[in-house]
Design an enzyme around this catalytic site. Structure first.
Site, PDB file in Angstrom:
ATOM      1  N   CYS A 129      -1.190   4.675  12.286  1.00 39.33           N
ATOM      2  CA  CYS A 129      -1.623   5.534  12.282  1.00 39.33           C
ATOM      3  C   CYS A 129      -2.279   6.148  13.653  1.00 39.33           C
ATOM      4  O   CYS A 129      -2.300   5.469  14.906  1.00 39.33           O
ATOM      5  CB  CYS A 129      -4.029   5.849  11.677  1.00 39.33           C
ATOM      6  SG  CYS A 129      -3.392   4.645  10.348  1.00 39.33           S
TER       7      CYS A 129
ATOM      8  N   LYS B 221      -3.778  -5.232   9.285  1.00 36.33           N
ATOM      9  CA  LYS B 221      -1.617  -4.362   9.112  1.00 36.33           C
ATOM     10  C   LYS B 221      -0.524  -4.219  10.277  1.00 36.33           C
ATOM     11  O   LYS B 221      -1.465  -2.800  10.566  1.00 36.33           O
ATOM     12  CB  LYS B 221      -1.986  -3.271   8.129  1.00 36.33           C
ATOM     13  CG  LYS B 221      -0.090  -3.120   7.280  1.00 36.33           C
ATOM     14  CD  LYS B 221      -0.056  -2.622   6.234  1.00 36.33           C
ATOM     15  CE  LYS B 221       1.332  -2.028   6.137  1.00 36.33           C
ATOM     16  NZ  LYS B 221       1.816  -1.643   4.434  1.00 36.33           N
TER      17      LYS B 221
ATOM     18  N   THR C 114       6.242   0.690   7.812  1.00 35.26           N
ATOM     19  CA  THR C 114       7.491   1.614   8.375  1.00 35.26           C
ATOM     20  C   THR C 114       7.562   1.604   9.686  1.00 35.26           C
ATOM     21  O   THR C 114       6.903   1.403  10.930  1.00 35.26           O
ATOM     22  CB  THR C 114       7.133   2.491   7.749  1.00 35.26           C
ATOM     23  OG1 THR C 114       6.703   3.590   7.985  1.00 35.26           O
ATOM     24  CG2 THR C 114       7.805   2.219   6.076  1.00 35.26           C
TER      25      THR C 114
ATOM     26  N   GLY D 149       7.334  -3.084  -1.720  1.00 30.49           N
ATOM     27  CA  GLY D 149       6.937  -1.289  -1.827  1.00 30.49           C
ATOM     28  C   GLY D 149       7.425  -0.883  -2.357  1.00 30.49           C
ATOM     29  O   GLY D 149       7.935  -0.852  -3.326  1.00 30.49           O
TER      30      GLY D 149
ATOM     31  N   ILE E 135       5.798  -6.126   7.607  1.00 31.87           N
ATOM     32  CA  ILE E 135       5.451  -5.020   8.506  1.00 31.87           C
ATOM     33  C   ILE E 135       5.216  -3.191   7.593  1.00 31.87           C
ATOM     34  O   ILE E 135       6.054  -3.443   6.648  1.00 31.87           O
ATOM     35  CB  ILE E 135       7.364  -4.666   9.247  1.00 31.87           C
ATOM     36  CG1 ILE E 135       8.621  -4.474   8.057  1.00 31.87           C
ATOM     37  CG2 ILE E 135       7.489  -6.358  10.075  1.00 31.87           C
ATOM     38  CD1 ILE E 135       9.504  -3.993   8.892  1.00 31.87           C
TER      39      ILE E 135
ATOM     40  N   GLY F 104       8.722  -6.105   3.747  1.00 28.69           N
ATOM     41  CA  GLY F 104       9.988  -4.545   4.024  1.00 28.69           C
ATOM     42  C   GLY F 104      11.229  -5.001   3.914  1.00 28.69           C
ATOM     43  O   GLY F 104      11.523  -6.100   3.923  1.00 28.69           O
TER      44      GLY F 104
ATOM     45  N   SER G 256       0.843  -1.635   0.067  1.00 26.14           N
ATOM     46  CA  SER G 256      -0.037   0.066   0.031  1.00 26.14           C
ATOM     47  C   SER G 256       0.730   1.436  -0.407  1.00 26.14           C
ATOM     48  O   SER G 256       1.441   1.557   0.783  1.00 26.14           O
ATOM     49  CB  SER G 256      -0.624  -0.032   1.647  1.00 26.14           C
ATOM     50  OG  SER G 256      -1.591   1.118   0.812  1.00 26.14           O
TER      51      SER G 256
ATOM     52  N   GLY H 254      -3.698   3.854   1.297  1.00 25.32           N
ATOM     53  CA  GLY H 254      -4.180   4.054   2.518  1.00 25.32           C
ATOM     54  C   GLY H 254      -5.452   4.981   2.511  1.00 25.32           C
ATOM     55  O   GLY H 254      -5.431   6.299   1.853  1.00 25.32           O
TER      56      GLY H 254
HETATM   57  C1  LIG Z   1       5.964   6.426  -0.184  1.00 21.97           C
HETATM   58  C2  LIG Z   1       5.098   5.292   0.677  1.00 21.97           C
HETATM   59  C3  LIG Z   1       3.872   5.059   1.574  1.00 21.97           C
HETATM   60  C4  LIG Z   1       3.472   4.158   2.097  1.00 21.97           C
HETATM   61  N1  LIG Z   1       1.961   4.560   2.530  1.00 21.97           N
HETATM   62  C5  LIG Z   1       0.692   3.474   2.349  1.00 21.97           C
HETATM   63  C6  LIG Z   1       0.202   3.273   3.329  1.00 21.97           C
HETATM   64  O1  LIG Z   1      -0.951   4.545   3.071  1.00 21.97           O
HETATM   65  N2  LIG Z   1      -0.560   2.066   4.347  1.00 21.97           N
HETATM   66  C7  LIG Z   1       0.549   1.165   3.851  1.00 21.97           C
HETATM   67  O2  LIG Z   1      -0.384   0.526   5.183  1.00 21.97           O
HETATM   68  N3  LIG Z   1       1.309   2.093   4.549  1.00 21.97           N
HETATM   69  C8  LIG Z   1       2.125   2.174   3.394  1.00 21.97           C
HETATM   70  N4  LIG Z   1       3.267   2.700   3.358  1.00 21.97           N
HETATM   71  C9  LIG Z   1       4.147   0.958   3.913  1.00 21.97           C
HETATM   72  C10 LIG Z   1       4.318   0.234   2.403  1.00 21.97           C
HETATM   73  O3  LIG Z   1       3.385  -0.420   1.844  1.00 21.97           O
HETATM   74  C11 LIG Z   1       4.941  -0.940   3.040  1.00 21.97           C
HETATM   75  O4  LIG Z   1       4.282  -2.015   4.550  1.00 21.97           O
HETATM   76  C12 LIG Z   1       6.563  -0.601   4.251  1.00 21.97           C
HETATM   77  O5  LIG Z   1       7.258   0.509   2.901  1.00 21.97           O
HETATM   78  C13 LIG Z   1       7.568  -1.628   3.674  1.00 21.97           C
HETATM   79  O6  LIG Z   1       7.830  -2.519   3.037  1.00 21.97           O
HETATM   80  P1  LIG Z   1       9.132  -1.894   1.480  1.00 21.97           P
HETATM   81  O7  LIG Z   1      10.363  -1.719   3.084  1.00 21.97           O
HETATM   82  O8  LIG Z   1       9.036  -2.733   0.371  1.00 21.97           O
HETATM   83  O9  LIG Z   1       9.074  -0.784   1.502  1.00 21.97           O
HETATM   84  C14 LIG Z   1       3.787   3.349   2.970  1.00 21.97           C
HETATM   85  C15 LIG Z   1       5.027   3.252   2.444  1.00 21.97           C
HETATM   86  C16 LIG Z   1       6.228   4.039   1.566  1.00 21.97           C
HETATM   87  C17 LIG Z   1       7.285   3.685   0.829  1.00 21.97           C
END
Ligand SMILES: Cc1cc2nc3c(=O)[nH]c(=O)nc-3n(C[C@H](O)[C@H](O)[C@H](O)COP(=O)(O)O)c2cc1C
Ligand SMILES: Cc1cc2nc3c(=O)[nH]c(=O)nc-3n(C[C@H](O)[C@H](O)[C@H](O)COP(=O)(O)OP(=O)(O)OC[C@H]3O[C@@H](n4cnc5c(N)ncnc54)[C@H](O)[C@@H]3O)c2cc1C
Ligand SMILES: Cc1cc2nc3c(=O)[nH]c(=O)nc-3n(C[C@H](O)[C@H](O)[C@H](O)COP(=O)(O)OP(=O)(O)OC[C@H]3O[C@@H](n4cnc5c(N)ncnc54)[C@H](O)[C@@H]3O)c2cc1C
Ligand SMILES: Cc1cc2nc3c(=O)[nH]c(=O)nc-3n(C[C@H](O)[C@H](O)[C@H](O)COP(=O)(O)O)c2cc1C
Ligand code: FES
Ligand code: FES
Lengths: 316, 253, 316, 253
Positions: free
Chosen positions: A129, A164, A192, A264, A190, A242, A21, A46
């Site tokens: 959140c 999540k 972030t 992500g 996870i 992650g 997401s 989101g």
């Molecule tokens: C730019 C950005 C925006 C994100 N927006 C959301 C969001 O709106 N809702 C959510 O649950 N996670 C959000 N995340 C978290 C990601 O969905 C994911 O859980 C996290 O980035 C870990 O994965 P990755 O290391 O592959 O990026 C966001 C991450 C990034 C980098």
């Protein structure tokens, strides 16, 4: 031909790979790069009850093998998002809607609108959140709050309900169990890690929001550990994420116990990482002689016998 | 069509103290004002692609002009002819087409995308008045190439080491006042804000090309936003820009 | 000539740079590379009451911009360590002894021996160790336990008492406050993030201990955020660490509020990183026109005014 | 003296399917059996140095022989003559000096450190019986160089594609049985264990060079340990080794 299908709640995904997401917009941005039908599912940004402008810039910072983001839930609000979700109806992959809010009412309001939208196949509830009532501490840090929130949302929908989890907690397994008890169909993790960057020239924090969410390869070891711990603790499927940037990374999460994976930040670096990961998992299963992806889910747990205890000199 | 491509380096030359010109083989169909996202290395550090404007583009080549300043661009600068560079693009909206004369204002490395604009304006037979500013002489690069394409050419440096001693906006001010022309600018934010204000004063359409830190470059991450208007709304530099009407992004201009 | 001295408890350090515990042995390993007197302090390996063999190999795994370690407190025990600490007596930098244990008695036993050793100028208490009584949960995850442990140790010594915090917690500021209340002279953070690696060929966890501690540049954004939060919450000095590999990284921690910094894994990559960091901080202060390192401690806090709230659309 | 040094590449050649020979300019004073920690890139990814044995060493050069298999060594293999390589070393104990004939057993890339050992045994006028094994012919590299230094040379491959069809330990077994000689070996752990067992059976002193994942390479991190003896005690491969008496590390051998 290995069988790549996996089940997450009521959804049967044709393969275990989906974008995470917030990293894939509403899909349209990546449609020029590949056919979205190749994804196991599409997870959209989101969505909040009301439109949200998000945080002021600067919203991004590059970090070693990763990035910080402080987007701040910018989204057009559920009423406008509904149309974008409907536009994905015939794309060939189920749509999972990430839901955000700062109070139980706000989550409820989003679900109320989306219950009518057939294209919204499942909800992924972002409990990282800040909770207004709890003075800004995230919902996802207290098992009692998590369990109550999930129960409430469970009563509102028969659709697949994915919770999540935030990694910024002492005991991720405890939070996971609370979500399972509350009635979640699946968990994803996870989100972030909370981080920060400082500019030594301006002597100020880089992000206008001060802190941001760390993601990318840097966090993979933490994510993998949490997926292992959570899949030990619960009996519902887990979507692992992650730092996944390749099929090899994805396989690590599957071996650790994840039923599916989400990608992500890596989409930003390589816009075709999702379909490449599907292909790579396929190849791995073939080369290693497995007939289905399910066979490798949690396999590292079976293969592994702890040879020591947590510290060589602990005498319990 | 926006794509991920691996392009061979035809040439990679130093053209200024920190500035390099990178010519890649390949057909991209890029328009003036668009940019590409460049993978500067092969590992996870540096992690993100770097947005670099299209400096020039032909049927079978793409030219970038960039300042090797930070970690990523320094890494990129070590690549040699024959190596490949992985890019995603072309991205962004590009400069809009407008008939008639144009005043074009460049600040420092902001000149990079304007070369392709000048060339296309010239090919369309339009008069171009070009003003090229920098802090100091060293930061003015490939001046002849720009000069050859335009009707009027002038330089300005903050320290007086070349051309007019002062801000390029002072040169631009006169031209904008005198000529019924569209204004295009790329450079530091302060300069763009001023050019926008001057254009507004004389009621000229004005387009500025912005920079922002980017992750995806394709509109998905919402990381590269700028506030537009006065409503607190944000737009994405990567897909809604990088070229914006001056009035839109400098509301009080 | 900018003044680089800083105070940590009763210690006055000639500069704010020290190696992190476990990453510098007992100093002798790095003596061939530079004069150890150039260090602000020397922090030695975690010391336990009894000798500890540590975990079985494999103990290391490389990760993106970082590494996992599962050494497991291998050390010769406080009696043998005492001699190694005495050998550092005239090295020209104060020695901080990192103390580890699995029960309050074990910590107490180490301190009892070292109280007599003049060369042991300060204690750094590692509270990330699994607490046997609490079923293996680390000491450092519960504010009440932290506060009680620190009080107990405080009563045993007048030497400088530094408490080293684990980052694997929901509320690092709460733990920090508990340590301050217990009587700590200073805090150091962060210890390693709990992580894991899986080998897709063997399909097993890489580390014999299953999990390991993540450190290196990958964790820097998390460490920096925690140092900021903790220095907001307490009034005692903080030694910041986690991913520092250069003077620029060190300056970021100072700007965030750390009074001194420690360098861990980067010693492995660059054995002269510590003295280079001292030099680099010196150069930074000169170039930016500061006359002492104290002037930049926490400067980013003063420079910074939050422009938004935690999320653009939170209405509290 | 152990140091951090930046050495210029004199030559960097492919000498086998995945194997490269890297010659660096510089005086290191390395002894046979020692190794260096090589920085494979300039960024934080890959993060750690790679331990590589000294293949040969002279007054003004250091030669490494390595298999470009994983991420780090592949990155290293892209460096060219004239570039520099940052190393820390020489590290480790090296092979002990012993008078008299030597049986030397190599498995695959484990041959790398044995070249320098052979050369120094030869220069000391000692008889050397060298047995070089690998899974398949392709993995035997620079055979002539080894052969020229020794009294007896034989190859073995698991698949019979070159030399004796079978394990190199079978060749070594005969030599060890026949000759009153010290035994030195480097290669995969299984092979070393067997060579140790054979040497023990015939009561020969036996030294094996071990591999372990390393971080610091200087004894500080305690990451590279191997169990020694039967007491559950650990020793560090980087400073207590990499060369160990066979009996010490293969207790049941
Ligand atoms: C730019 C950005 C925006 C994100 N927006 C959301 C969001 O709106 N809702 C959510 O649950 N996670 C959000 N995340 C978290 C990601 O969905 C994911 O859980 C996290 O980035 C870990 O994965 P990755 O290391 O592959 O990026 C966001 C991450 C990034 C980098
Ligand atoms: C649409 C667009 C077009 C551009 N065109 C050009 C061009 O043609 N020539 C040129 O020299 N530069 C151009 N830039 C600026 C260029 O992107 C930055 O100089 C470059 O990203 C800096 O990377 P680095 O590795 O040198 O610095 P680092 O310090 O390593 O960068 C760290 C991070 O910050 C980002 N960043 C740093 N400075 C900037 C900046 N000024 N703008 C955006 N992101 C930044 C980087 O992309 C990276 O993510 C353009 C920027 C944008 C947004
Ligand atoms: C004392 C010593 C001497 C060595 N001498 C040589 C030599 O002369 N020639 C040669 O080709 N190889 C040698 N090796 C093995 C060499 O270090 C590894 O092949 C190399 O580190 C693998 O790195 P990579 O980037 O190819 O693999 P990656 O998969 O990227 O490595 C990931 C991590 O695992 C470590 N690692 C992986 N395999 C090994 C291994 N077999 N041993 C130790 N660490 C490993 C790496 O160092 C790195 O930290 C030696 C190892 C040791 C300990
Ligand atoms: C190999 C290794 C061993 C460590 N041993 C200890 C220890 O004994 N006691 C302790 O408090 N921290 C120990 N740490 C943690 C470090 O002191 C430091 O807190 C952490 O590594 C973060 O810093 P870095 O990113 O600079 O490595 C160890 C870290 C590493 C990498
Ligand atoms: S860079 Fe991702 S939206 Fe613009
Ligand atoms: S590699 Fe650090 S002790 Fe051997």
């Amino acid at each position: 031909m290995p069988d790549l299908t996996v089940k997450i709640g009521q959804l049967t995904l044709k393969n275990p790979v989906m974008p995470a997401s917030g990293c894939f917009g509403y899909g349209e941005e990546y449609a020029p790069f590949f056919d979205l039908a190749r994804l196991g599912a599409i997870v959209v940004k989101g969505t909040t009850a009301e439109p949200c402008a998000g945080n002021p810039p600067v919203r991004l910072a590059e970090t070693p093998a990763g990035m910080l983001n402080a987007i701040g839930l910018q989204n057009p609000g559920v009423k406008a998002a509904k149309e974008k979700i409907r536009a994905l109806e015939n794309v060939g992959a189920p749509v999972i809607v990430n839901v955000a809010g700062h109070s139980v009412e706000q989550y409820r309001a989003v679900i109320a609108v989306l219950e009518e939208v057939e294209a919204a196949a499942a909800y992924e509830i972002n409990i990282s959140c800040p909770n207004v009532k709890a003075g800004g501490m995230a919902f996802g840090t207290d098992p009692a709050v998590v369990s109550a929130l999930v129960k409430e949302l469970r009563s509102l929908t028969d659709k697949t309900l994915i919770i999540k989890l935030s990694p910024n907690v002492t005991d991720i397994a405890g939070i996971a169990k609370a979500a399972e008890e509350g009635g979640a169909d699946a968990l994803s993790l996870i989100n972030t890690l909370l981080g920060m960057a400082i500019d030594t020239h301006t002597k100020r924090p880089v992000l206008a929001n001060l802190t941001g969410g760390l993601s990318g390869p840097a966090v993979k070891p933490v994510a993998l550990r949490m997926v292992w711990q959570v899949t030990e603790a619960v009996n519902i499927p887990v979507i692992g994420m992650g730092g996944i940037s390749s099929a090899q990374d994805a396989v690590e999460f599957l071996l650790a116990g994840a039923t599916a994976v989400a990608i992500g930040a890596a989409n930003f670096v390589n816009p075709t990482v999702c379909p490449e990961t599907v292909q790579g998992i396929h190849r791995y299963l073939e080369e290693e002689g497995y007939s289905s992806v399910q066979e490798i889910v949690g396999l590292a747990k079976k293969e592994w016998q702890k040879t020591g205890d947590e510290c060589g000199c602990v005498k319990k | 069509m926006t794509k991920k491509m691996s392009l061979e380096i035809i040439s990679h030359q130093q053209v200024g103290s920190q500035v390099r010109r990178l010519v890649l083989r390949g057909k991209t169909g890029a328009r003036p004002g668009q940019f590409v996202q460049v993978a500067v290395g092969e590992t996870h550090d540096p992690y993100l692609r770097r947005p670099i404007s299209v400096h020039d583009c032909s049927e079978d080549s793409l030219t970038l002009l960039y300042r090797a300043a930070g970690r990523g661009t320094t890494l990129l600068s070590a690549k040699n002819a024959g190596d490949t560079v992985d890019i995603v693009g072309p991205l962004g909206n590009g400069f809009p087409h407008h008939k008639g004369p144009a005043v074009v204002v460049a600040g420092g490395i902001g000149a990079a995308p304007l070369y392709y604009l000048l060339r296309s304006l010239r090919e369309a037979g339009q008069d171009v008045y070009f003003f090229y500013g920098a802090r100091t002489k060293d930061e003015l690069v490939m001046q002849k190439d720009y000069e050859n394409l335009v009707s009027e050419y002038a330089e300005a440096t903050d320290d007086g080491s070349a051309g007019y001693h002062g801000f390029v906006t002072e040169l631009a001010q006169k031209a904008i006042a005198q000529r019924e022309a569209h204004v295009f600018a790329c450079g530091p934010e302060g300069m763009l804000r001023q050019v926008s204000a001057i254009a507004a004063r004389y009621n000229r359409t004005c387009y500025v090309s912005l920079e922002a830190r980017m992750a995806c470059g394709v509109g998905a991450c919402l990381g590269c936003v700028v506030p537009v208007g006065t409503s607190g709304e944000y737009k994405r530099v990567c897909v809604d820009g990088p070229v914006f009407a001056g009035r839109e992004v400098f509301a009080n201009a």
